[in-house]
Scaffold this motif. Structure first.
Motif, PDB file in Angstrom:
ATOM      1  N   GLY A 153     -13.308  -9.811  43.414  1.00 40.23           N
ATOM      2  CA  GLY A 153     -12.938  -9.897  42.011  1.00 40.23           C
ATOM      3  C   GLY A 153     -13.878  -9.069  41.165  1.00 40.23           C
ATOM      4  O   GLY A 153     -14.333  -8.006  41.581  1.00 40.23           O
ATOM      5  N   ILE A 187     -10.716 -18.638  30.161  1.00 43.64           N
ATOM      6  CA  ILE A 187     -10.541 -19.071  31.551  1.00 43.64           C
ATOM      7  C   ILE A 187     -10.810 -20.568  31.639  1.00 43.64           C
ATOM      8  O   ILE A 187     -11.925 -21.028  31.374  1.00 43.64           O
ATOM      9  CB  ILE A 187     -11.484 -18.291  32.486  1.00 43.64           C
ATOM     10  N   VAL A 208     -14.833 -13.400  38.618  1.00 44.92           N
ATOM     11  CA  VAL A 208     -13.538 -13.635  38.001  1.00 44.92           C
ATOM     12  C   VAL A 208     -12.459 -13.055  38.906  1.00 44.92           C
ATOM     13  O   VAL A 208     -12.572 -11.925  39.377  1.00 44.92           O
ATOM     14  CB  VAL A 208     -13.471 -13.002  36.604  1.00 44.92           C
ATOM     15  N   ILE A 210      -7.977 -13.541  40.248  1.00 46.04           N
ATOM     16  CA  ILE A 210      -6.656 -14.124  40.042  1.00 46.04           C
ATOM     17  C   ILE A 210      -6.201 -14.707  41.365  1.00 46.04           C
ATOM     18  O   ILE A 210      -6.166 -13.993  42.375  1.00 46.04           O
ATOM     19  CB  ILE A 210      -5.643 -13.075  39.547  1.00 46.04           C
ATOM     20  N   ALA A 237      -7.601  -8.503  37.586  1.00 45.75           N
ATOM     21  CA  ALA A 237      -8.666  -9.267  36.934  1.00 45.75           C
ATOM     22  C   ALA A 237      -9.571  -8.353  36.122  1.00 45.75           C
ATOM     23  O   ALA A 237      -9.927  -8.657  34.976  1.00 45.75           O
ATOM     24  CB  ALA A 237      -9.478 -10.034  37.979  1.00 45.75           C
ATOM     25  N   THR A 240      -7.829  -7.072  32.998  1.00 43.98           N
ATOM     26  CA  THR A 240      -7.631  -8.139  32.022  1.00 43.98           C
ATOM     27  C   THR A 240      -8.903  -8.432  31.237  1.00 43.98           C
ATOM     28  O   THR A 240      -8.878  -8.598  30.011  1.00 43.98           O
ATOM     29  CB  THR A 240      -7.155  -9.423  32.721  1.00 43.98           C
ATOM     30  N   LEU A 241     -10.046  -8.499  31.931  1.00 42.78           N
ATOM     31  CA  LEU A 241     -11.299  -8.843  31.254  1.00 42.78           C
ATOM     32  C   LEU A 241     -11.694  -7.808  30.207  1.00 42.78           C
ATOM     33  O   LEU A 241     -12.426  -8.125  29.275  1.00 42.78           O
ATOM     34  CB  LEU A 241     -12.433  -8.988  32.266  1.00 42.78           C
ATOM     35  N   ARG A 252      -2.868 -14.374  31.165  1.00 41.21           N
ATOM     36  CA  ARG A 252      -2.991 -14.021  32.584  1.00 41.21           C
ATOM     37  C   ARG A 252      -3.786 -15.091  33.325  1.00 41.21           C
ATOM     38  O   ARG A 252      -4.740 -15.654  32.791  1.00 41.21           O
ATOM     39  CB  ARG A 252      -3.647 -12.646  32.727  1.00 41.21           C
ATOM     40  N   LEU A 254      -6.336 -16.085  35.075  1.00 41.68           N
ATOM     41  CA  LEU A 254      -7.687 -15.839  35.584  1.00 41.68           C
ATOM     42  C   LEU A 254      -8.355 -17.134  36.041  1.00 41.68           C
ATOM     43  O   LEU A 254      -8.124 -18.208  35.499  1.00 41.68           O
ATOM     44  CB  LEU A 254      -8.547 -15.187  34.507  1.00 41.68           C
ATOM     45  N   CYS A 256     -12.394 -18.446  38.082  1.00 42.36           N
ATOM     46  CA  CYS A 256     -13.765 -17.978  38.288  1.00 42.36           C
ATOM     47  C   CYS A 256     -14.506 -18.918  39.225  1.00 42.36           C
ATOM     48  O   CYS A 256     -14.474 -20.144  39.046  1.00 42.36           O
ATOM     49  CB  CYS A 256     -14.505 -17.882  36.947  1.00 42.36           C
TER      50      CYS A 256
END
Length: 719
Positions: A153, A187, A208, A210, A237, A240-241, A252, A254, A256
């Motif tokens: 990730g 998240i 992080v 998915i 991931a 997205t961040l 989305r 996510l 962690c």
């Protein structure tokens, strides 16, 4: 879903056992109007504690206490109370839903360097790591290791002060990373408030990611909406961040995992060895401590008494890899004792006390996780296999085309089957064969369009949605094509902006583009727009109200009607109404249009849904009649072009057609010349060779035109 009547108080992290919203909560709430401010605040506090507990049980422990619909009711009630009584709380669970846009990502210096670790896929390299560790330690008799999955990730640092979430950052260069505090806040497995007795300041490293099932579901949704799917969970991931649109981040799925401590500050209190008080002496102890604070810790971490036990752990995890709901690409082996870690120290970019034992890359054979049907711009339905990401020729592949319903039946493929994947022409991934079937029968192709539910129609091996421009999937792609360079070239209307306009309810079908001037304020209020962008787009749209007939025909996106065919139609019929009402026989008389294309054009205009949209569109758009005057210097000559010329190929086609020639898209026995530019394709040249069609390079093409008094490039005509 069963719900326990009570829960062990020692098992709770955030809520008291007598919290009424913890187990079997009553969701028949009193009207907000009947509450005073004090009652509302007390109820909101109980709801926040309960929701934190439910988040922890669901996301960190996979052991929910209540059903999803009950959780949704509690969450909605909390939002209602906070809005009605202005009950702001910086760490409220309701802050996770996202909203707003960040202008840019700032930079954050890490509490401690986020260094990398050495890695290899060979067991001997792992044993050499163990030997180095033992050489460099004063006391090498008792070296034990911790082992855990190597998550695939995006690494982040998360900081808590006095138990409250305050900051998150990407790894960056290891010392400074991007500020993603608000993105990570969305998240749900990252608690806003720690449980238990955390240190005054805690900086933790996490990954992080998915989950695999959520990744496939999200890709399915993207494909059904006509968007490109993500290549793999890690890319999804990471992308997205770094999104600035927080609502998009929150949507989305996510997750962690936390797996390391970067900083543990108890405010000055130290133990007999000079370390922060209460900080565990081992890495396994730290992971237990992080779990007690409510942080999501992976349950596959375990100790190993020596390096051989660590190697065995990796082999066991490799066997279990496909059963995990998250992507891993190896295991991480760490010296368990923190004092020994400090003695070993670090190198410039990596630590000396850890090593990653990598898995071999997946090659070619993988599992079909799902099959989704994509609706194209022309209504064609294409089945797509969503795959467990696999390496094919050095490229990670997470989807492959199944072409059509007949191909599915021929392969006998269904969800859950192991398949071999290949890249057709080294470009488009496709399923080559089923290696091992885990289903009784092939995937059953749907009888209805997955987007608009219209009953599909079959045309040989192909399937189509007949709903035309009234189908949302076709409509969105039609708008993108209409505004593209292959259409009317309306600047500012790319795929992302069209999707945004559709989601805002501003553009459903093509005519809505011309009604944007009536909704200028709504357009300007969209994220990332503003008055200037809105005005620019409206001007661009208004400038397209009198297009050339050929451009308008190409912009409609009729199947098999590209720029060249649109020009032929425009020149043959002259007006849009003549094209629209022409019968199949009349259409088939046009150069380069056979019976199949003629039938396609006729079907497009006769489809009731398309006719309604076009009638509406013509209230705003007036396609200009084609009055091209053609000479006869090249009458009866047929050209085909391939490769790049010094001027656009479309210019060359227009030029020869203006002088009576035909410019077609494929080579046949009726072709007189194949004009070959730079970087030509192979198929047209092979067809030319098979049909004894002479080839001309650009210089020879110019000489041929000169013989007929035509200059090349255009404008060089002889007097």
């Amino acid at each position: 879903m069963s719900t326990p009547a009570e829960v062990d108080a020692d098992d709770l992290r955030y809520a008291d056992p007598d919290n009424p919203y913890l187990t079997e909560p009553d969701t028949d709430f009193a009207p907000v109007a009947d509450l005073d401010a004090g009652d509302a605040a007390a109820e909101a506090d109980l709801l926040r504690d309960a929701i934190r507990e439910h988040d922890h049980r669901y996301y960190a422990r996979n052991d929910p206490l209540i059903a999803d619909r009950t959780y949704d009711a509690l969450f909605a009630r909390l939002e209602e109370l906070e809005d009605a009584f202005d009950l702001e709380a910086s760490d409220s669970p309701t802050r996770r839903v996202g909203g707003g846009t960040l202008e840019e990502l700032g930079e954050v210096e890490h509490a401690a360097p986020m260094l990398s670790i050495d890695q290899s896929g060979e067991a001997e390299d792992v044993r050499e790591f163990d030997e180095r560790v033992r050489r460099e330690l004063d006391d090498a008799e008792d070296v034990a290791y911790s082992c855990e999955p190597k998550f695939d990730g995006l690494s982040v640092e998360v900081v808590y002060e006095n138990g409250r979430y305050v900051q998150a950052a990407t790894r960056g260069d290891g010392r400074v990373g991007d500020d993603v505090t608000e993105q990570v806040r969305t998240i749900r497995s990252v608690p806003e408030r720690l449980a238990g007795d955390p240190p005054e300041t805690l900086a933790v490293r996490g990954e992080v990611f998915i989950p695999r099932d959520a990744f496939q579901a999200h890709n399915r949704e993207r494909i059904e909406r006509g968007k490109e799917p993500f290549a793999n969970p890690r890319n999804a991931a990471a992308g997205t961040l770094r999104q600035l649109d927080l609502e998009a981040v929150a949507e989305r799925p996510l997750d962690c995992f936390f797996y390391d401590v970067l900083g543990w500050d108890t405010g000055g209190s130290v133990d007999d060895d000079g370390r922060a008080a209460s900080q565990p002496d081992t890495h396994i102890g730290e992971l237990d401590g992080l779990g007690s604070f409510g942080l999501h810790v992976n349950d596959r971490a375990e100790g190993a008494e020596d390096i051989e036990a660590a190697i065995d752990y990796r082999d066991r995890l490799l066997d279990e890899r496909e059963d995990l709901n998250y992507e891993i690409d190896g295991t991480v082996i760490k010296v368990n004792d923190r004092a020994k870690r400090e003695e070993l120290g670090t190198k410039a970019r990596s630590v000396r006390w850890a090593f990653a034992y990598k898995f071999p890359a997946r090659h070619e054979v993988t599992t079909v996780e799902d099959i989704v049907v994509q609706v194209g711009r022309t209504g064609r339905l294409t089945p797509v296999a969503l795959l467990d990401p696999v390496d094919v020729g050095g490229v990670t592949v997470s989807r492959a085309t199944l072409h059509n319903p007949d191909e599915i039946d021929s392969l006998g493929v269904n969800v859950g089957d192991e398949v071999r994947v290949k890249r057709a022409g080294d470009v488009i991934p496709q399923v080559a064969e089923v290696v091992e079937s885990h289903s009784d029968r092939p995937y059953e192709f749907p009888s209805e369009c997955p987007v608009c539910s219209s009953e599909i129609e079959r045309e040989g091996p192909l399937a189509f949605c007949p709903n035309g421009l009234a189908c949302p999937a076709q409509a969105e792609r039609a708008v993108v094509h209409y505004a593209s360079r292959g259409g009317l070239d309306i600047e500012g209307l790319g795929e992302e902006s069209v999707e945004q306009l559709r989601e805002a309810g501003l553009v459903e079908t093509l005519p809505d583009l011309y009604r944007l001037s009536d909704r200028r304020e709504d357009l300007a209020d969209l994220e990332g727009w503003g008055e200037t962008s809105a005005d620019n787009l409206i001007r661009e749209v208004e400038a397209s109200t009198e297009p050339e007939l050929a451009d308008f025909l190409a912009a409609l996106g009729i199947h098999e009607v590209g720029a060249a065919t649109a020009r032929n139609l425009a020149r043959h019929f002259g007006t849009f109404e003549a094209v629209r009402t022409a019968g199949e026989a009349e259409l088939a008389e046009v150069d380069d249009i056979g019976e199949t294309v003629a039938r396609t054009v006729r079907d497009f205009f006769e489809t009731e849904q398309n006719a309604r949209v076009i009638d509406d569109l013509l209230d705003y758009v007036d396609p200009q009649p084609d009055d091209t005057e053609t000479g006869d210097a090249l009458e009866g000559v047929t050209f085909v072009f391939t490769g790049s010329l010094s001027t656009a190929r479309s210019v060359a086609q227009d030029l020869v057609e203006a002088h009576g020639a035909n410019a077609t898209g494929s080579v046949s026995g009726n072709t007189d010349y194949l004009v070959v530019g730079e970087n030509p394709g192979t198929s047209k040249r092979e067809d030319a060779d098979a049909n004894d069609v002479p080839e001309l390079d650009e210089e020879e093409f110019a000489a041929l035109l000169a013989e007929h008094g035509i200059g090349w490039p255009p404008g060089d005509e002889e007097e």
